[in-house]
Motif scaffolding. Structure first.
Motif, PDB file in Angstrom:
ATOM      1  N   UNK A  91      17.491 -13.959  35.724  1.00  0.00           N
ATOM      2  CA  UNK A  91      17.447 -12.613  35.167  1.00  0.00           C
ATOM      3  C   UNK A  91      18.827 -12.179  34.678  1.00  0.00           C
ATOM      4  N   UNK A  92      19.860 -12.578  35.404  1.00  0.00           N
ATOM      5  CA  UNK A  92      21.223 -12.285  34.949  1.00  0.00           C
ATOM      6  C   UNK A  92      21.477 -12.946  33.598  1.00  0.00           C
ATOM      7  N   UNK A  93      20.971 -14.176  33.432  1.00  0.00           N
ATOM      8  CA  UNK A  93      21.113 -14.888  32.160  1.00  0.00           C
ATOM      9  C   UNK A  93      20.379 -14.155  31.039  1.00  0.00           C
ATOM     10  N   UNK A  94      19.231 -13.571  31.362  1.00  0.00           N
ATOM     11  CA  UNK A  94      18.479 -12.823  30.358  1.00  0.00           C
ATOM     12  C   UNK A  94      19.262 -11.600  29.892  1.00  0.00           C
ATOM     13  N   UNK A  95      19.879 -10.895  30.832  1.00  0.00           N
ATOM     14  CA  UNK A  95      20.676  -9.723  30.460  1.00  0.00           C
ATOM     15  C   UNK A  95      21.831 -10.127  29.552  1.00  0.00           C
ATOM     16  N   UNK A  96      22.392 -11.300  29.802  1.00  0.00           N
ATOM     17  CA  UNK A  96      23.488 -11.767  28.955  1.00  0.00           C
ATOM     18  C   UNK A  96      23.008 -12.039  27.531  1.00  0.00           C
ATOM     19  N   UNK A  97      21.680 -12.136  27.346  1.00  0.00           N
ATOM     20  CA  UNK A  97      21.130 -12.328  26.006  1.00  0.00           C
ATOM     21  C   UNK A  97      21.344 -11.103  25.124  1.00  0.00           C
ATOM     22  N   UNK A  98      21.800  -9.994  25.719  1.00  0.00           N
ATOM     23  CA  UNK A  98      22.123  -8.808  24.915  1.00  0.00           C
ATOM     24  C   UNK A  98      23.506  -8.921  24.274  1.00  0.00           C
ATOM     25  N   UNK A  99      24.207 -10.020  24.497  1.00  0.00           N
ATOM     26  CA  UNK A  99      25.550 -10.205  23.933  1.00  0.00           C
ATOM     27  C   UNK A  99      25.602 -10.003  22.414  1.00  0.00           C
ATOM     28  N   UNK A 100      24.600 -10.489  21.636  1.00  0.00           N
ATOM     29  CA  UNK A 100      24.656 -10.238  20.190  1.00  0.00           C
ATOM     30  C   UNK A 100      24.685  -8.760  19.837  1.00  0.00           C
ATOM     31  N   UNK A 101      24.030  -7.924  20.659  1.00  0.00           N
ATOM     32  CA  UNK A 101      24.037  -6.485  20.399  1.00  0.00           C
ATOM     33  C   UNK A 101      25.447  -5.933  20.583  1.00  0.00           C
ATOM     34  N   UNK A 102      26.061  -6.287  21.710  1.00  0.00           N
ATOM     35  CA  UNK A 102      27.439  -5.849  21.960  1.00  0.00           C
ATOM     36  C   UNK A 102      28.377  -6.374  20.873  1.00  0.00           C
ATOM     37  N   UNK A 103      28.184  -7.638  20.472  1.00  0.00           N
ATOM     38  CA  UNK A 103      29.034  -8.229  19.436  1.00  0.00           C
ATOM     39  C   UNK A 103      28.899  -7.480  18.112  1.00  0.00           C
ATOM     40  N   UNK A 104      27.664  -7.111  17.764  1.00  0.00           N
ATOM     41  CA  UNK A 104      27.438  -6.402  16.499  1.00  0.00           C
ATOM     42  C   UNK A 104      28.121  -5.041  16.511  1.00  0.00           C
ATOM     43  N   UNK A 105      27.996  -4.331  17.623  1.00  0.00           N
ATOM     44  CA  UNK A 105      28.609  -3.003  17.738  1.00  0.00           C
ATOM     45  C   UNK A 105      30.135  -3.109  17.713  1.00  0.00           C
ATOM     46  N   UNK A 106      30.674  -4.023  18.517  1.00  0.00           N
ATOM     47  CA  UNK A 106      32.121  -4.207  18.553  1.00  0.00           C
ATOM     48  C   UNK A 106      32.652  -4.716  17.205  1.00  0.00           C
ATOM     49  N   UNK A 107      31.905  -5.655  16.602  1.00  0.00           N
ATOM     50  CA  UNK A 107      32.327  -6.205  15.315  1.00  0.00           C
ATOM     51  C   UNK A 107      32.364  -5.156  14.222  1.00  0.00           C
ATOM     52  N   UNK A 108      31.418  -4.222  14.296  1.00  0.00           N
ATOM     53  CA  UNK A 108      31.368  -3.130  13.316  1.00  0.00           C
ATOM     54  C   UNK A 108      32.609  -2.250  13.410  1.00  0.00           C
TER      55      UNK A 108
END
Length: 309
Positions: A91-108
């Motif tokens: 389940x911890x690994x699944x939560x880490x699947x949100x990394x693209x969302x964080x990357x998109x926000x930070x990248x913006x």
């Protein structure tokens, strides 16, 4: 080669979550993480010196390596190790699947990286999946504090991971190879961990049992030396957002392992949730605008029916 590296990372990091779980025990997590990255850093520098892989870098670069080390090789793992103490490692690994969302926000905000409507549609589907994955656990445990703590720590770790990704983009823009950045960042991560350990007056005692030592060796070499170097190479090749999508498939491997070693029970909630997480991230990869295509199709059908009517 990119496809091979992608597949390699899925399995290397997919198995790493159960190894993190096996680190739980008599040894303080800060000490376990320190041993992991000291071992990995020594191997990295030996390889770097023997094969002349380490670049010459400036003092300014060292500052970014220190920040990257604090994010990638200290804080995020403190959060991830804490998370696996409360919820299944898969389940911890699944939560880490949100990394693209964080990357998109930070990248913006940091680099002006744009995202399309498909990305945000995929985010909605993916977040729905994560909610479904945790719905079963919350219902079974009567909304226990442990599940919420596990969720919080996993999200905090993912945020730190994403910040490390952003620094990696900066390093690549300044012609710094992933191997060099990873080697130095690991050292700074170890220094930060050592400060925390000394401040908390923790024991450096190590567990001399097979499970602990085997998981430590796996986390140090395949998961850290190979894993982070290859991952940062992928960030350099295909960008932080696309590289982070391997974290979407990684939970499938992690949850399968959890079902074997941690007695993780698959339910209708978890199955549908995992499918939504995967589907959401597939949607973000589609180049043609899905929503506009669907809307145009519906309008076309409506006009056709109206004409026939």
């Amino acid at each position: 080669m990119t496809a091979f590296l992608y597949a390699l990372m899925i399995f290397v990091w997919g198995f790493s979550w159960i190894a993190i779980k096996w680190q739980q025990g008599s040894v303080a997590m800060e000490v376990s993480i320190l041993y992991r990255f000291i071992f990995a850093a020594v191997v990295m520098f030996v390889i770097g010196k023997v094969f002349n892989k380490l670049q010459s870098v400036s003092i300014k670069d060292q500052k970014y390596f220190a920040l990257q080390g604090c994010c990638l090789f200290c804080c995020n793992f403190l959060f991830f190790y804490s998370s696996t103490a409360y919820i299944a490692s898969g389940l911890t690994a699944v939560i880490m699947a949100t990394a693209p969302i964080f990357n998109a926000i930070h990248g913006r905000f940091l680099y002006g990286t744009t995202t399309n409507n498909n990305f945000w549609l995929g985010v909605v589907v993916g977040l729905t999946g994560i909610a479904s994955l945790f719905a079963g656990d919350l219902l079974q445990t009567d909304w226990s504090q442990e599940v919420f703590l596990g969720l919080f720590y996993a999200l905090a770790g993912t945020w730190c991971f994403s910040i490390g990704n952003m620094i990696s983009i900066r390093n690549s823009k300044n012609k710094i190879q992933p191997f060099t950045a990873t080697s130095y960042a690991m050292i700074y991560g170890c220094i930060t961990l050592l400060i925390i350990i000394l401040f908390k007056d923790l024991s450096f005692e190590i567990a001399l049992n097979t499970r602990y030592l085997a998981s430590l060796a796996y986390l140090a070499i395949p998961a850290s030396v190979i894993g982070f170097t290859v991952y940062l190479i992928l960030v350099d090749r295909i960008g932080a957002n696309k590289a982070a999508y391997l974290l979407v498939i990684t939970p499938i491997v992690a949850l399968m392992i959890s079902s074997i070693f941690e007695s993780y029970q698959w339910t209708v909630y978890s199955t549908l949730g995992l499918l939504c997480v995967v589907l959401g991230n597939v949607i973000t990869q589609v180049k043609k605008p899905i929503l506009s295509y669907f809307i145009k199709g519906r309008i076309s059908d409506f006009k056709t029916k109206k004409i026939k009517g």
